[in-house]
Enzyme design. Structure first.
Site, short mmCIF file in Angstrom:
data_model
loop_
_atom_site.label_atom_id
_atom_site.label_comp_id
_atom_site.label_asym_id
_atom_site.label_seq_id
_atom_site.Cartn_x
_atom_site.Cartn_y
_atom_site.Cartn_z
N PRO B 165 0.06 -23.64 -2.01
CA PRO B 165 0.72 -24.22 -3.18
C PRO B 165 -0.11 -25.20 -3.99
O PRO B 165 0.36 -25.70 -5.00
CB PRO B 165 1.91 -24.96 -2.56
CG PRO B 165 1.42 -25.38 -1.22
CD PRO B 165 0.45 -24.33 -0.75
N CYS B 166 -1.34 -25.45 -3.56
CA CYS B 166 -2.04 -26.57 -4.19
C CYS B 166 -2.34 -26.33 -5.65
O CYS B 166 -2.53 -27.26 -6.42
CB CYS B 166 -3.32 -26.90 -3.43
SG CYS B 166 -4.49 -25.55 -3.42
#
Lengths: 140, 216
Positions: B165-166
């Protein structure tokens, strides 16, 4: 290829499989109305475009994405989103590591295999399909 | 001074609820699963797919139409129009499970998924990477561990694959900013899932795109 500003450009033939030579068939399952060769299909919101092989697409940039000089394109119905993205990336000279997303309704990214003809049926209005595109450095 | 667009957990849950509402309308089989103490939960969907059959290039088969159908129906598509009329071997069927959870640390939704054959054998990470849509493969292979990793499911405690998700904010922010400019109501989950889903074989039917605008 053509560099003179015209109101509508023809997208070059797709080199991807399935882009050329397919019969003019709209996927029956996806369109709200059955495909018809009549000039007017009952109930459609947009003016008749069923019989045209190409649809008009208006491309709009989002965020810091470069704006295309030519925004309006005539595209075969069977061109996929993937094909369109590849084309825009080349046109904007994006490097391979840059990703480009295309949105309908300014919020929804159709899957790469989605055909623009289907999108036109669902989201087109005033005889064209408006697609927003956005460049991103994020993972592909 | 708005930079990245994050969503809070309440907004996450609200967006999921709206998303599921539409899913129920079109029979897309997403459902909400609360955690044991019901303080949080996640969205979940299961679908079956035939491995290594791209379901393309069969004239008459509305392949591209399948993206508008719930995935279960794609599996059951009658073979009347198909040139290849044979039932898939059981060993060829893969069960995919997709979970959408909220990440407190990243403040974004995260896509967890796992896949197994019908006999229970899980797919390996290598199988998963190979199954990524061709369109995304190049980028994936440049940095596979940046993209898909294996982690423990925060609620179930079982190993799942995760789409990292970064970078979510990087691609969500322009979309949200743009829609805010024109006062358009956007379901974060719908937009986000439409972008990340196809990377791992999850294609949202187009009707989700229309559902969002109808909620305005």
């Amino acid at each position: 290829m053509a560099e003179e500003p015209q109101s509508v450009f023809q997208l070059p033939p797709s080199s991807a499989a399935g882009g050329e030579g397919l019969p003019e068939v709209s996927p029956e399952i996806t369109t709200p109305e059955p495909p018809s060769s009549a000039a007017v299909s009952p109930g459609t919101e947009e003016p008749a475009g069923d019989t045209k092989k190409k649809i008009d697409i208006l491309l709009k940039a989002v965020g810091d994405t470069p704006i295309m000089k030519t925004k309006k394109w005539a595209v075969e119905r069977t061109r996929t989103i993937q094909g369109l993205i590849d084309f825009i990336k080349k046109f904007l000279k994006l490097v391979a590591s840059e990703q480009l997303f295309i949105y309908v309704n300014q919020s929804f990214a159709p899957s790469p295999d989605q055909e623009v003809g289907t999108l036109y049926e669902c989201f087109g209005s005033d005889g064209k399909l408006v697609l927003h595109y956005c460049k991103s450095q994020a993972w592909g | 001074m708005e930079e990245d667009e994050f969503i809070g957990e309440k907004t996450f849950q609200r967006c999921c609820a709206e998303f599921i509402k539409h899913s129920q309308q079109i029979g897309d089989s997403w459902e909400w699963r609360p955690s044991k103490d019901c303080s949080d939960g996640y969205m979940c969907k299961i679908h079956f797919q035939i491995k290594n059959e791209p379901v393309m290039s069969h004239p008459g088969t509305s392949t591209h139409g399948q993206t508008c159908l719930p995935m279960e129906e794609a599996f059951e598509l009658p073979s009347d129009d198909c040139e290849v009329i044979e039932a898939p071997a059981a060993s060829q069927v893969i069960k995919y499970e997709y979970h959408v959870l909220y990440s407190c640390s990243y403040q974004v939704p995260v896509l967890y998924f796992r896949a197994s054959f019908l006999d229970g054998r899980p797919l390996t990470l290598k199988d998963i990477w190979e199954g990524v849509h061709e369109f995304y493969k190049t980028r994936l292979l440049q940095g596979p561990w940046d993209t898909i990793t294996q982690q423990e499911h925060p609620i179930l405690g079982q190993p799942f694959f995760v789409l990292h998700p970064c970078k979510t904010n990087e691609f969500m922010t322009p979309v949200l900013k743009n829609s805010r400019k024109i006062n358009k109501n956007v379901n974060y989950i719908t937009s986000w899932l439409s972008i990340v889903g196809p990377v791992v074989g999850l294609n949202l039917p187009l009707s989700y795109a229309k559902a969002t605008s109808q909620d305005e």
